[in-house]
Design an enzyme around this catalytic site. Sequence first.
Site, short mmCIF file in Angstrom:
data_model
loop_
_atom_site.label_atom_id
_atom_site.label_comp_id
_atom_site.label_asym_id
_atom_site.label_seq_id
_atom_site.Cartn_x
_atom_site.Cartn_y
_atom_site.Cartn_z
N GLY A 35 4.53 -3.72 28.05
CA GLY A 35 3.95 -4.64 29.03
C GLY A 35 3.45 -3.95 30.30
O GLY A 35 2.87 -2.87 30.25
N SER A 159 9.38 -11.81 41.34
CA SER A 159 8.51 -12.84 40.78
C SER A 159 8.36 -13.94 41.82
O SER A 159 9.24 -14.14 42.66
CB SER A 159 9.14 -13.43 39.52
OG SER A 159 8.54 -14.69 39.22
N TYR A 185 17.36 -16.95 36.26
CA TYR A 185 16.26 -15.99 36.36
C TYR A 185 15.69 -16.00 37.79
O TYR A 185 15.50 -14.94 38.41
CB TYR A 185 15.17 -16.32 35.35
CG TYR A 185 14.01 -15.37 35.42
CD1 TYR A 185 14.06 -14.12 34.80
CD2 TYR A 185 12.85 -15.70 36.13
CE1 TYR A 185 13.01 -13.23 34.89
CE2 TYR A 185 11.79 -14.82 36.22
CZ TYR A 185 11.87 -13.59 35.60
OH TYR A 185 10.82 -12.71 35.71
#
Length: 306
Positions: A35, A159, A185
Amino acid sequence: MGLLYAVIGVLWARSCRSKVRLDNKVTIITGGNTGIGKETAIDFAKRGARVILACRNETKGESAAQDIRQATGNDNVVFKHLDLASFKSIRSFAEDINKNEKSLDILVNNAGVACERQLTEDGLEMIMGVNHFGHFLLTNLVLDKIKESKNSRIVVVASWGHSLIRSINFDDIQNEKDFNYLNVYCQSKLANVYFTRELAKRLEGHGILVNTLHPGSVRTEIFRHMNPCTKLVGYPVALMFFKSAKQGAQTTIQLAVSEEINGMTGLYFENCRPVQMKPHALDDEAAKRLWKLSEEMTGLAPPQSL
Ligand SMILES: *[C@@H]1O[C@H](CO)[C@@H](O)[C@H](O)[C@H]1NC(C)=O
């Protein structure tokens, strides 16, 4: 709607335009075998760096290293085993780096997982264990090496998800109650942001830049596309729904190499630019508290009995 965002995302995506060379620089990318981690590794290799792919699976790691050597003509791309779900593995990896590498110029904390509740080798809940605690220990164990190196940088791949929750669940850091992997998460990504800001403060005056980022460019419903049991590999490619891995790596690369970042530290970036964080992400007390807790939980410092 998704398609519209996709088109906007591609059109607005910025790239790292720096032509800077990384000859003689030593770089580590956790989860660098796949990735955006792999795309970051390819970029560093093209710039002439020594690139260490720190990942768990030897077969995949060696194969990625070979791909990158072939694609870039840079022979100095190697795999080193690192399992972020094991303190023992992290310690042995760090020892190798400290002993055998002449410097550590760029550390990219890129690997991440999202999965149902399971435990690391040391009994930590896996998502926080890998995404935060493992990287916390790793970074601290190689910090002297990073300090010795000139103009070094630490990049923490967080994120936008960090902004979806209000706080770290300090009362249940192991997330034993009401486990929800999306929530955990997001907590791990908020932990990445706190870690970045606290570390940047602690490193003031050392000339080391520590920054964090969201790898995509468009704020969207990334979590719909996340595989609930993505195991310990690079940052889930699924998160990159709207961008190719190469595009998704641009902000990481920008923070790791670009001259435009000089003087910037402790900041959060999206699409290659610094972005103002929400108040809860700027909570210095929470960041300090997490740091202390992390020291204890990773065995970096003995438990506090204040
Ligand atoms: C490593 O990856 C290979 C290839 O995908 C797989 O067959 C193997 O089971 C993996 N090994 C471990 C230890 O996960």
